[in-house]
Scaffold this motif. Sequence first.
Motif, PDB file in Angstrom:
ATOM      1  N   VAL A   1       2.513   8.375  -1.312  1.00  0.00           N
ATOM      2  CA  VAL A   1       3.558   7.397  -1.571  1.00  0.00           C
ATOM      3  C   VAL A   1       4.781   7.794  -0.752  1.00  0.00           C
ATOM      4  O   VAL A   1       5.363   8.855  -0.989  1.00  0.00           O
ATOM      5  CB  VAL A   1       3.919   7.348  -3.071  1.00  0.00           C
ATOM      6  CG1 VAL A   1       5.023   6.342  -3.325  1.00  0.00           C
ATOM      7  CG2 VAL A   1       2.685   7.023  -3.890  1.00  0.00           C
ATOM      8  N   PRO A   2       5.171   6.967   0.221  1.00  0.00           N
ATOM      9  CA  PRO A   2       6.340   7.318   1.027  1.00  0.00           C
ATOM     10  C   PRO A   2       7.627   7.163   0.223  1.00  0.00           C
ATOM     11  O   PRO A   2       7.669   6.440  -0.762  1.00  0.00           O
ATOM     12  CB  PRO A   2       6.296   6.313   2.184  1.00  0.00           C
ATOM     13  CG  PRO A   2       5.555   5.144   1.636  1.00  0.00           C
ATOM     14  CD  PRO A   2       4.585   5.694   0.615  1.00  0.00           C
ATOM     15  N   GLY A   3       8.665   7.842   0.657  1.00  0.00           N
ATOM     16  CA  GLY A   3       9.966   7.705  -0.009  1.00  0.00           C
ATOM     17  C   GLY A   3      10.791   8.946   0.165  1.00  0.00           C
ATOM     18  O   GLY A   3      10.279  10.014   0.479  1.00  0.00           O
ATOM     19  N   SER A   4      12.071   8.785  -0.055  1.00  0.00           N
ATOM     20  CA  SER A   4      12.964   9.930   0.089  1.00  0.00           C
ATOM     21  C   SER A   4      12.893  10.790  -1.150  1.00  0.00           C
ATOM     22  O   SER A   4      12.484  10.354  -2.216  1.00  0.00           O
ATOM     23  CB  SER A   4      14.385   9.433   0.325  1.00  0.00           C
ATOM     24  OG  SER A   4      14.811   8.680  -0.788  1.00  0.00           O
ATOM     25  N   SER A   5      13.339  12.004  -1.013  1.00  0.00           N
ATOM     26  CA  SER A   5      13.339  12.949  -2.125  1.00  0.00           C
ATOM     27  C   SER A   5      14.152  12.399  -3.286  1.00  0.00           C
ATOM     28  O   SER A   5      15.267  11.937  -3.112  1.00  0.00           O
ATOM     29  CB  SER A   5      13.928  14.279  -1.663  1.00  0.00           C
ATOM     30  OG  SER A   5      13.984  15.168  -2.736  1.00  0.00           O
TER      31      SER A   5
END
Length: 109
Positions: A63-67
């Motif tokens: 799942v892509p995404g920022s921290s």
Amino acid sequence: MPARECSRTACSRPAVSTLTYVYEDSTAVLGPLSRTSEPHAYDLCADHAQRLTAPQGWELIRVPGSSGASDDLLALADAVRPRPAVPEPVPAAEPSPRRHLHVIRSSND
């Protein structure tokens, strides 16, 4: 509050991703670092997250995404689990007359 470290043994790098498993569906979900540490999830550093592979016969969902973008990856893991069909309600049965057990002796007694 100190940054969480990678869950891998002997790795002290900061965690950037969280890994959860849906054992019922043989699925591993790797996504952004969750905001809170979960007892059944694994926090991974960037290197270990990038090199992660799923066990043989399992599916790995990245799942892509920022921290910190995801509050609860366990909810995401539940979202990929198929939902069972909801059975139609069964109409209430009329109560049956109470039956009693009777002892029947054989002819040899």
